[in-house]
Design an enzyme around this catalytic site. Structure first.
Site, PDB file in Angstrom:
ATOM      1  N   ASP B 425     -17.435  69.929 -48.278  1.00  0.00           N
ATOM      2  CA  ASP B 425     -17.094  71.099 -49.194  1.00  0.00           C
ATOM      3  C   ASP B 425     -18.230  71.453 -49.588  1.00  0.00           C
ATOM      4  O   ASP B 425     -19.457  70.734 -49.347  1.00  0.00           O
ATOM      5  CB  ASP B 425     -16.311  70.023 -50.200  1.00  0.00           C
ATOM      6  CG  ASP B 425     -16.045  70.578 -51.458  1.00  0.00           C
ATOM      7  OD1 ASP B 425     -15.587  71.662 -51.410  1.00  0.00           O
ATOM      8  OD2 ASP B 425     -16.271  69.923 -52.486  1.00  0.00           O
ATOM      9  N   THR B 427     -18.789  72.863 -53.342  1.00  0.00           N
ATOM     10  CA  THR B 427     -19.135  72.497 -54.747  1.00  0.00           C
ATOM     11  C   THR B 427     -19.035  71.128 -55.035  1.00  0.00           C
ATOM     12  O   THR B 427     -18.227  70.630 -54.675  1.00  0.00           O
ATOM     13  CB  THR B 427     -17.970  73.201 -55.655  1.00  0.00           C
ATOM     14  OG1 THR B 427     -17.873  74.539 -55.069  1.00  0.00           O
ATOM     15  CG2 THR B 427     -18.575  73.440 -57.243  1.00  0.00           C
ATOM     16  N   GLU B 554     -17.687  77.508 -67.967  1.00  0.00           N
ATOM     17  CA  GLU B 554     -17.389  77.936 -69.462  1.00  0.00           C
ATOM     18  C   GLU B 554     -18.598  77.263 -70.108  1.00  0.00           C
ATOM     19  O   GLU B 554     -19.003  77.861 -71.098  1.00  0.00           O
ATOM     20  CB  GLU B 554     -16.232  77.368 -69.722  1.00  0.00           C
ATOM     21  CG  GLU B 554     -15.307  78.117 -70.491  1.00  0.00           C
ATOM     22  CD  GLU B 554     -13.744  77.765 -70.283  1.00  0.00           C
ATOM     23  OE1 GLU B 554     -13.552  76.749 -70.689  1.00  0.00           O
ATOM     24  OE2 GLU B 554     -12.991  78.653 -69.762  1.00  0.00           O
ATOM     25  N   ARG B 658     -23.267  82.774 -58.919  1.00  0.00           N
ATOM     26  CA  ARG B 658     -21.754  82.699 -59.139  1.00  0.00           C
ATOM     27  C   ARG B 658     -21.383  83.721 -60.139  1.00  0.00           C
ATOM     28  O   ARG B 658     -21.993  83.752 -61.475  1.00  0.00           O
ATOM     29  CB  ARG B 658     -21.329  81.472 -59.711  1.00  0.00           C
ATOM     30  CG  ARG B 658     -19.941  81.106 -59.235  1.00  0.00           C
ATOM     31  CD  ARG B 658     -20.177  79.599 -59.212  1.00  0.00           C
ATOM     32  NE  ARG B 658     -19.100  78.853 -59.902  1.00  0.00           N
ATOM     33  CZ  ARG B 658     -18.358  78.088 -59.296  1.00  0.00           C
ATOM     34  NH1 ARG B 658     -18.209  77.589 -58.064  1.00  0.00           N
ATOM     35  NH2 ARG B 658     -17.164  77.450 -60.002  1.00  0.00           N
ATOM     36  N   THR B 739     -15.233  76.028 -47.921  1.00  0.00           N
ATOM     37  CA  THR B 739     -15.422  76.125 -49.439  1.00  0.00           C
ATOM     38  C   THR B 739     -14.274  76.981 -50.092  1.00  0.00           C
ATOM     39  O   THR B 739     -13.830  78.102 -49.295  1.00  0.00           O
ATOM     40  CB  THR B 739     -16.833  76.885 -49.972  1.00  0.00           C
ATOM     41  OG1 THR B 739     -16.770  77.112 -51.132  1.00  0.00           O
ATOM     42  CG2 THR B 739     -17.066  78.031 -49.052  1.00  0.00           C
ATOM     43  N   GLY B 740     -13.925  76.920 -51.272  1.00  0.00           N
ATOM     44  CA  GLY B 740     -13.131  77.707 -51.876  1.00  0.00           C
ATOM     45  C   GLY B 740     -13.774  79.107 -52.577  1.00  0.00           C
ATOM     46  O   GLY B 740     -13.042  80.114 -53.053  1.00  0.00           O
ATOM     47  N   ASP B 741     -15.189  78.999 -52.410  1.00  0.00           N
ATOM     48  CA  ASP B 741     -15.772  80.253 -52.967  1.00  0.00           C
ATOM     49  C   ASP B 741     -15.683  81.449 -52.125  1.00  0.00           C
ATOM     50  O   ASP B 741     -15.213  81.369 -51.052  1.00  0.00           O
ATOM     51  CB  ASP B 741     -17.381  79.753 -53.175  1.00  0.00           C
ATOM     52  CG  ASP B 741     -17.673  79.195 -54.491  1.00  0.00           C
ATOM     53  OD1 ASP B 741     -17.021  79.593 -55.295  1.00  0.00           O
ATOM     54  OD2 ASP B 741     -18.437  78.424 -54.363  1.00  0.00           O
ATOM     55  N   ARG B 840     -13.152  80.644 -49.024  1.00  0.00           N
ATOM     56  CA  ARG B 840     -11.871  80.999 -49.698  1.00  0.00           C
ATOM     57  C   ARG B 840     -10.662  80.355 -49.205  1.00  0.00           C
ATOM     58  O   ARG B 840      -9.672  80.629 -48.829  1.00  0.00           O
ATOM     59  CB  ARG B 840     -11.440  82.431 -49.777  1.00  0.00           C
ATOM     60  CG  ARG B 840     -12.017  83.428 -50.394  1.00  0.00           C
ATOM     61  CD  ARG B 840     -11.798  83.313 -51.846  1.00  0.00           C
ATOM     62  NE  ARG B 840     -12.324  84.332 -52.575  1.00  0.00           N
ATOM     63  CZ  ARG B 840     -12.995  84.123 -53.892  1.00  0.00           C
ATOM     64  NH1 ARG B 840     -13.041  82.989 -54.268  1.00  0.00           N
ATOM     65  NH2 ARG B 840     -13.460  85.107 -54.768  1.00  0.00           N
ATOM     66  N   LYS B 846      -8.138  73.485 -45.505  1.00  0.00           N
ATOM     67  CA  LYS B 846      -9.328  72.604 -45.260  1.00  0.00           C
ATOM     68  C   LYS B 846      -8.848  71.496 -44.172  1.00  0.00           C
ATOM     69  O   LYS B 846      -9.382  71.333 -43.177  1.00  0.00           O
ATOM     70  CB  LYS B 846      -9.819  71.862 -46.174  1.00  0.00           C
ATOM     71  CG  LYS B 846     -10.733  72.724 -47.187  1.00  0.00           C
ATOM     72  CD  LYS B 846     -11.220  72.133 -48.423  1.00  0.00           C
ATOM     73  CE  LYS B 846     -12.098  72.927 -49.202  1.00  0.00           C
ATOM     74  NZ  LYS B 846     -12.838  72.218 -50.149  1.00  0.00           N
TER      75      LYS B 846
END
Lengths: 348, 1207
Positions: B425, B427, B554, B658, B739-741, B840, B846
């Site tokens: 992964d 992150t 955030e 990012r 990765t989901g990025d 993505r 995964k």
């Protein structure tokens, strides 16, 4: 000896001091798998010297064993066929099983070399499966040991009890098939005394076979196996039985019969009288009478010496072979060119 | 928390806008879904007695996570044990040992089995007992419960029932899933820490219904009744559907009203709640899934070897029973001493076939020593001890988090030494998940002068490239390489403020007001300060605030806003307060912004918005979200800065940052109120489609946006990640990043970790989605197949052996290539590439990719991740590793090993994996060797007993052989053996490839060991028999009986197998010496002790050593020659191999032994670098590529000069 240095140890120890409350694992050379260790290396020197050492040690042992074996004088006389009269040769079994026949058999043995006392007398049986599972288990140690357990005949079937249910002592097939040939010896008509005492292990006499256990109902059934026992002598003194009850490992075995406690001189003629009672004819067995002296390795057996010499010389040969190999194809120990990445760099 | 107390007793609900969400529903028609099967739960609040009987008898709050209870333990645990084929065999053998068929006494069969099974069961029982104690601790916790008449009293958790009203105090855990009724805050909010559920440390706000706010003291519950109708128990932590029937009104319930079991009340003095789901119905318990049980490859292979041994066992049993039948039929009738006429069916010459058959059973038991009964239990013991070494390794302990490595399942230790592909992964695994606000683009102008780590790394490279012309020599590049790595790890920019690394005077210290686009900048800052769902926490020490935010981005934004002068200081349910400070000279102004709506972030929407009304009454929609999403939603007049911003976004992306785009929209009052009405309607829809409705309405509002700018935060790499990847690559591991990025970020991280480098050919697989929906699938697949084929051809045609390829693919494309007809093409391409990056990807994908690699290549895969989204992949892979870091526990709970930093993976694999693999492999080989060596001697002896099934050994010897006399040395081998020290393992990662190529547990080796066992058994048997033949074995003239022969043979075996294990070992500490030589000594001690026991027990072995064997020289010299003869072939083989075909570890051992590494440091260094020369990724590969480039250039130059000279 190669003792690894534990340099991270000190730092880690300090860290432990700093952070005592944390879940930090405690440092020890044990947990870090850094205990001082001996890491023997199989270097050519060690290999060659190991093999050479084994060879050098083994060959003398082998020679000593061989000479010990050579010094043992052994007279082996097979009598199972010869002790059957000519007319009964066709039906040996009938001869041996008949109670009417005279089973005395006489012969003369020549002493090949001087035999120092004690000369051990053995009977040797061949093709007799004392190690058969049915046979080995067919006894009851409890019963043999004390009178209390006279009734204990478990495992002894079919020689457990008589027809009326009273126990057979000693029970079981082993005792039932007790060897019953007897030997007597004479030199120039003068009988030689055979000492039949102390042929069994002392511990067997003391502990395993009770001094209060007397034979009872033994060989009283319809089927008679081997020897009968004197009912007035306790089992602990029936040494023939005790020896017989030590079952042999192989179907060819010798058992101690007694000892002649006088020296036998070379070329002396010993006349032997054999009571040929035991039936080995049913199963094509053999019977031998053996007179043997002993050495420190026991009786005559060249195998031990030969084995030692073989292994010893093999080791010497290997030592030499390795010397030659190392000379022909020397490799500096720790030569990095033997590392896999140097030997075939294109693997990747 | 003092802060919490300060906020008490404020009547915020007067301005509580959400109050309007809950219209009074007069027509209390039951919504239809309540009748449905999955929404059938009815809870009568404050009437727990109703739930004691049917139909409302829900499960109590008593929980049990144990596998067994007192009654079921025995049958269930036994069943578990006898699922192993070998154990079943031994059970049958033990059962048969009670019959006369057995060659052994029952005790000698049952005792080892009982020992082995008992040990395993004791382990199970202990583990289960621990679980039970843990459960009990939880069940015995106390909580305040309403007993009636307005009285509350303490009650144990396990006695709580559905419908109970409980009062939970600060820092207590919720005993069950509760509906929040009221809290110490007058507006019914409370703060909850959900660490145990999802591992997130930030607090979450829960709100009660407006209507129950009044129930805020004990007395109020005297006559409280209400009915809840809701969904059935389910494991979804983030959904809840139900309604609340109170005072003849129905209110909709949502997840925000629910307090989940195992979460903790924080910052709130107390709350009242009513139990909805208790015990195993609660969401957290429903979520507990059993992770699939995994077995290592070695163990699977071991099973096959056991089958081989079973075959051998059956074979020799059949041989011996045929032999027995023939002998019984033909010869036994003549053996009068056995009384063949009066025999049982076991030895009946008349029924030889039956006897033969019965003998088969006997033989199967007799030769059972071929099957190592204690193998499984020894392996279990070894693995548990290995696991404690892994757990206790101080070098895998992380000071920051205080976590040490943990082997959560110990049965995969050796698999760690055989890993081929790592699926990681990004992150939280490669990166810290700590965001630093680094740059921003406002109104088309880019701010922020600091460079990202990626940029620094890149510039370092450029620099060294420029100055590195002389770096072509080995030695100097080595130094340079080390330097470079050091630089990266030890010298990061340390931001003075966590989360804020921004530096630009144009914006700082209030200077932004002087910028031409100050209005937009103001708006930008306000979006940062307003558009979030965080909670401020006053920081006692600094007097400022820290923020509990849902995501680290955030928090970084809020910190940034604070630094720019827009400090978010207070949140109420309806408002956000910001202390604004326009310039350093000006005073603080506290501004209130009413939050009208909050359109939450989710991964599908990829954006969040707030609708605020400022002091002047103007309504704004402030939105932040993924750039592509925002850009799609811009108004025509909102695209003023689009092109510049886009350019900046690309730049930021390249720098590994990012990015999010910020936008806003001004709303007029009527537009808003129309929309809000619809929104409220959607929100109050009761039913499963509420979410869809809300989403649709939200979507309507988030349109026609005006772009303000973009933010760029840096996702920091974890410590040591590039070096670790470098080492792992050198160890021959392939690394895939899933990765989901988005693709750009992933590529940047790839560069930062050296998974990618300049000059590497990137193959990007992508789909074009402009085709009509009908045959979109087909067309996409065809085009992908084309791409894959082309790429494969390109790789195949590539002549340069140093050329490396990288495959980059996104989630959408992945859906196509994971389909059955495509996946093999894809996999073939992927394995030919040096690095693979999938962007993505969804958690499911995964897992699917992991399965594809695992099943497609047949090699060992390791998945590493830290988040809940990695659970699938962790469970799917051969080995799952969880990072026990900040993000959560779910990955760790699902994992087989947990470490706290990615960099520990190196030590876990290269040191522990390597050791464990070798240890277990050697141990199993040795086990089979020793049992074959022993078991076959029994068979040989059989041939001499007419195959009657008699064993030459005493039953007790046999019993002790596996369990006592040979078990401890093999366990020490499995626990303590080291071929090379840990330090060398790390220095020569190439040694790891021995595990990948399975050099130590291939069939060649296994069969070799089996032949060694065969040889040993032959040598032991025939040498012993030859020496103890019919002649006297002592000078006293006594001949050898079966006990003497058996004991001598057995002594030889004990010596042989223990000397053999000593020859295997490379590493002798006092422990090895103790156990190996101690086992031999134990045998003699046992023999003495056994000989002293009553002859009814010891039988013919009575006094055997002291009286019969000890004084006989032949006994001792027989032992010596047998031991020597048995071990000479192995010693010769080993010496020969070592001398002429040494393996890497041999050479390294020699170098270390002769301290050549110290004498010739240069050589040592050279070999270290050569050992890791072969990778195409990682730092080293980068430098190698550079060197090649330089050499080529030099060659060219030389060539051209020579040519010019010739001319």
């Amino acid at each position: 000896m190669n003792v690894p240095t534990a340099d991270p140890a000190l730092e880690a120890d300090a860290a432990v001091e700093r952070k005592k409350k944390s879940k930090k694992p405690k440092y020890s050379r044990f947990t870090q798998q850094e205990l001082p260790a001996c890491k023997p290396l199989l270097t050519p020197t060690i290999v060659i010297s190991t093999f050479a050492l084994i060879g050098i040690l083994f060959i003398p042992i082998g020679l000593a064993s061989l000479s010990a074996s050579e010094n043992v004088v052994e007279i082996v006389y097979r009598y199972d066929t010869e002790c059957i009269p000519q007319q009964s040769q066709d039906d040996k079994v009938a001869f041996i099983q008949s109670s009417a026949t005279d089973k005395t058999c006489r012969t003369t043995l020549t002493v090949p070399k001087n035999m120092k006392a004690p000369v051990h007398i053995y009977y040797e049986l061949y093709n007799f499966y004392q190690n058969h599972r049915r046979y080995v288990k067919n006894r009851n140690d409890k019963q043999l040991r004390s009178k209390e357990y006279e009734l204990e005949t478990t495992n002894c079937a079919p020689e457990a009890t008589t027809v009326d249910g009273s126990p057979i002592v000693p029970c079981g097939l082993i005792a039932w098939s007790l060897f019953n040939d007897t030997y007597s010896f004479a030199i120039q008509n003068k009988a030689i005394e055979v000492n039949k005492k102390n042929i069994a292990w002392q511990s067997d006499k003391d502990e395993k076979f009770g001094s209060d256990v007397y034979p009872k109902n033994f060989q009283q059934g319809g089927l008679i196996g081997g020897a009968k026992l004197n009912e007035s002598i306790p089992l602990s003194e029936q040494e023939d039985l005790i020896v017989w009850m030590r079952t042999a490992a192989l179907p060819q075995f010798r058992k101690l019969y007694g000892r002649i406690e006088t020296d036998l001189v070379a070329n002396e003629q010993i006349s032997v009288t054999i009571q040929n009672n035991y039936n080995t004819y049913s199963f094509e067995g053999e019977k031998k009478l053996v007179l043997s002296t002993t050495s420190w390795i026991g009786g005559k057996n060249d195998f031990l010496g030969v084995a030692y010499l073989t292994v010893g010389s093999l080791c010497l040969f290997l030592a030499l072979a390795f010397i030659v190999l190392y000379l022909l194809k020397p490799r500096t120990l720790g030569d990095p060119s033997y590392l896999s990445w140097n030997r075939n760099p294109d693997r990747h | 928390m003092p802060g919490g107390r300060r906020r008490d007793r404020l009547r915020w609900s007067k301005i509580y806008t959400f109050a309007r969400f809950w219209p009074t529903v007069g027509d209390d028609e039951q919504p239809s879904f309540h009748g449905g099967p999955s929404y059938s739960r009815t809870v009568h609040c404050n009437q727990p007695q109703l739930h004691r009987k049917k139909p409302f008898k829900y499960s109590s709050n008593y929980i049990t996570t144990t596998k067994y209870n007192v009654i079921t333990f025995l049958p269930k645990a036994l069943f578990e044990q006898f699922r192993r084929v070998a154990n079943i065999y031994f059970l049958l053998a033990a059962a048969l040992s009670l019959t006369p068929v057995s060659p052994f006494t029952p005790v000698s069969m049952i005792a080892p089995l009982a020992f082995v099974v008992g040990l395993s069961m004791a382990k199970e029982a202990l583990e289960d007992w621990r679980r039970f104690m843990q459960d009990m601790k939880v069940n015995m916790r106390k909580v305040n419960v309403h007993k009636g008449e307005g009285q509350f009293d303490h009650k144990q958790w396990q006695n709580i029932r559905v419908g109970d009203v409980v009062k939970v105090e600060k820092d207590q855990f919720f005993p069950a899933d509760l509906l929040l009724l009221s809290s110490s805050y007058e507006d019914g909010i409370c703060y909850v820490e959900t660490m145990n559920l999802d591992g997130e440390t930030n607090l979450k706000v829960k709100r009660s219904l407006e209507v129950t706010l009044a129930l805020d003291d004990d007395e109020a519950f005297r006559d409280f009744t209400a009915t809840i109708r809701c969904e059935d128990p389910n494991p979804n932590l983030y959904t809840f559907v139900g309604n609340f029937d109170y005072e003849r009104q129905i209110f909709a319930l949502e997840p925000n009203h629910i307090l989940l079991r195992d979460s903790k009340l924080r910052n709130t003095n107390y709350v009242y709640g009513v139990v909805i789901f208790a015990g195993h119905d609660s969401k957290v318990m429903q979520n507990a899934t059993k992770s699939p049980s995994k077995r290592s490859r070695i163990e699977k292979k071991m099973d096959r070897i056991i089958y081989v041994l079973f075959t051998l066992l059956v074979l020799i049993s059949v041989i011996s029973s045929i032999g027995f039948a023939i002998i019984t039929k033909n010869k036994m009738p003549n053996w009068w001493y056995l009384q063949p006429d009066q025999t049982t069916s076991l030895y009946d010459p008349d029924r030889a076939a039956l006897s033969g058959f019965l003998h088969l059973v006997t033989a199967l038991i007799l030769y059972g020593y071929l099957i190592p009964i204690s193998l499984y239990v020894s392996i279990e013991v070894v693995k548990v001890l290995q696991a404690t070494f892994i757990n206790g390794d101080i070098l895998m302990y992380d000071e920051d988090t205080g976590n040490h490595a943990q082997a959560r399942t110990s049965n995969l230790n050796e698999e760690l030494g055989q890993v081929d592909t790592i699926l990681s992964d990004k992150t939280g695994t490669l990166t810290c998940n700590q965001m630093d606000f680094l740059k921003c683009s406002i109104a088309g102008v880019s701010y922020g002068v600091r460079s990202s780590e990626v940029e620094i790394a890149a510039s370092k490279h450029m620099e060294s490239e420029a100055t590195g012309d002389d770096a072509g020599v080995y030695g100097s590049y080595e130094v340079e390489l080390d330097h470079e790595i050091d630089f990266k790890s030890d010298n990061p920019r340390k931001p003075t403020i966590k989360g804020f690394s921004f530096e630009d005077d144009r914006l700082m210290h209030g200077n932004w007001a002087k910028e031409p686009t100050a209005d937009t900048i103001l708006l930008f800052f306000r979006i940062l300060a307003l558009c979030h769902s965080a909670i401020p926490e006053p920081d006692e020490k600094t007097g400022g605030f820290t923020y509990e935010a849902e995501s680290p981005d955030e928090a970084a934004f809020l910190v940034a806003a604070r630094e720019f002068g827009f400090e978010f200081c207070k949140r109420t349910q309806s408002s956000v307060f910001i202390r604004e400070k326009y310039s350093s000279s000006e005073d603080l102004i506290e501004r209130e912004f009413k939050i009208l709506n909050l359109l939450e972030f989710n991964s599908k929407r990829k954006r969040m918005s707030v609708i605020v009304r400022d002091a002047s009454g103007k309504i704004f929609l402030l939105c932040k979200g993924a750039d592509s999403i925002i850009f799609d939603r811009l108004a025509k007049n909102g695209r003023m800065y689009e092109s510049e911003t886009n350019k900046h976004l690309t730049e930021y992306g390249e720098a590994g940052l990012r990015t999010l785009a910020l936008a806003y929209r001004v709303l007029d009052e009527s537009e808003y109120s129309d929309w809000n009405a619809e929104f409220l309607k959607a929100k109050t829809t009761i039913g499963p489609d509420r979410e869809a409705q809300v989403e649709r309405i939200s979507d309507l509002m988030e349109r026609d946006l005006i772009l303000v700018g973009a933010t760029a935060v840096e996702d920091k790499l974890q410590k040591g990640v590039p070096q670790c990847i470098d080492k792992l690559a050198q160890a021959g591991l392939k690394i895939w990043v899933l990765t989901g990025d988005k693709i750009e970020t992933a590529i940047n991280i790839g560069f930062a970790c050296s998974l990618l480098r300049q000059g590497m050919k990137q193959i990007c697989l992508s789909t074009i989605n402009n085709v009509v929906a009908q045959d979109a699938n087909k067309a996409a697949k065809e085009s992908l197949l084309m791409q894959i084929t082309n790429a494969s051809q390109m790789i195949n045609l590539e002549k340069d052996p140093y050329e490396a390829f990288a495959l980059i693919i996104d989630g959408k494309t992945l859906t196509y290539v994971l389909e059955d007809d495509m996946k093999n093409h894809f996999l073939n391409l992927a394995v030919n590439c040096a690095s693979v990056i999938c962007c993505r990807v969804s958690p499911k994908q995964k897992a699917l990719v992991t399965r594809l690699v695992k099943e497609g290549t047949g090699k060992v895969t390791l998945a590493i991740g830290d988040g809940a989204n990695d659970v699938g992949m962790i469970q799917e892979a051969d080995i799952g590793v969880g990072i026990s870091g900040v993000e959560g526990m779910q990955a760790v709970m699902a994992s087989d090993f947990s470490i706290s930093q990615f960099r520990f993976l190196e030590r876990l694999l290269v040191v522990h994996g390597h050791w464990c693999y070798k240890r277990i492999a050697l141990m199993i080989c040795y086990f089979f060797y020793k049992n074959i060596a022993f078991g076959l001697t029994i068979f040989f002896f059989e041939a001499y007993t007419g195959f009657s099934g008699q064993s030459v050994y005493d039953d007790w010897y046999m019993l002790l052989f596996n369990v006592v006399l040979t078990s401890l040395p093999v366990i020490t081998l499995g626990v303590f053996e080291q071929d090379v020290s840990s330090e060398v393992c790390l220095q020569f990662p190439a040694l790891y490839q021995q595990g990948q190529r399975n050099l130590f547990f291939d069939w060649y080796r296994i069969i070799g060991w089996m032949f060694n066992g065969l040889y040993t058994s032959i040598a032991i048997y025939f040498l012993s028999i030859g020496m103890l033949y019919h002649q006297a074995f002592r000078s006293g003239g006594q001949t050898a009986d079966m006990a003497v022969v058996g004991t001598t043979m057995f002594t030889s075996i004990i010596w042989t197998v223990n000397v053999q294990i000593a020859l295997i070992m490379n590493h002798f500490t006092w422990i090895q010496h103790l156990f190996v030589w101690g086992s031999v000594a134990t045998w003699y001690l046992f023999l003495v002790a056994y000989g002293m026991s009553s002859p009814t027990i010891s039988g013919n072995a009575y006094q055997i050593l002291l009286e019969a064997l000890g004084p006989a020289p032949i006994f001792w010299i027989a032992t010596i020659i047998v031991t020597a003869a048995c071990n000479i072939p192995y010693l010769t083989h080993k010496a020969f191999q070592r001398a002429f075909n040494p393996q890497d570890q041999h050479v390294i051992q020699e170098i270390k032994y002769y301290k050549k590494d110290i004498e010739d440091a240069h050589m040592w260094k050279r070999e270290k670098s050569k050992a890791r020369q072969k990778t195409k990724i990682g730092f080293t590969a980068r430098v190698d590529a550079k060197i090649r480039q330089l050499r080529e250039r030099l060659n060219k130059r030389a060539l051209s000069t020579s040519q010019s000279l010739e001319e």
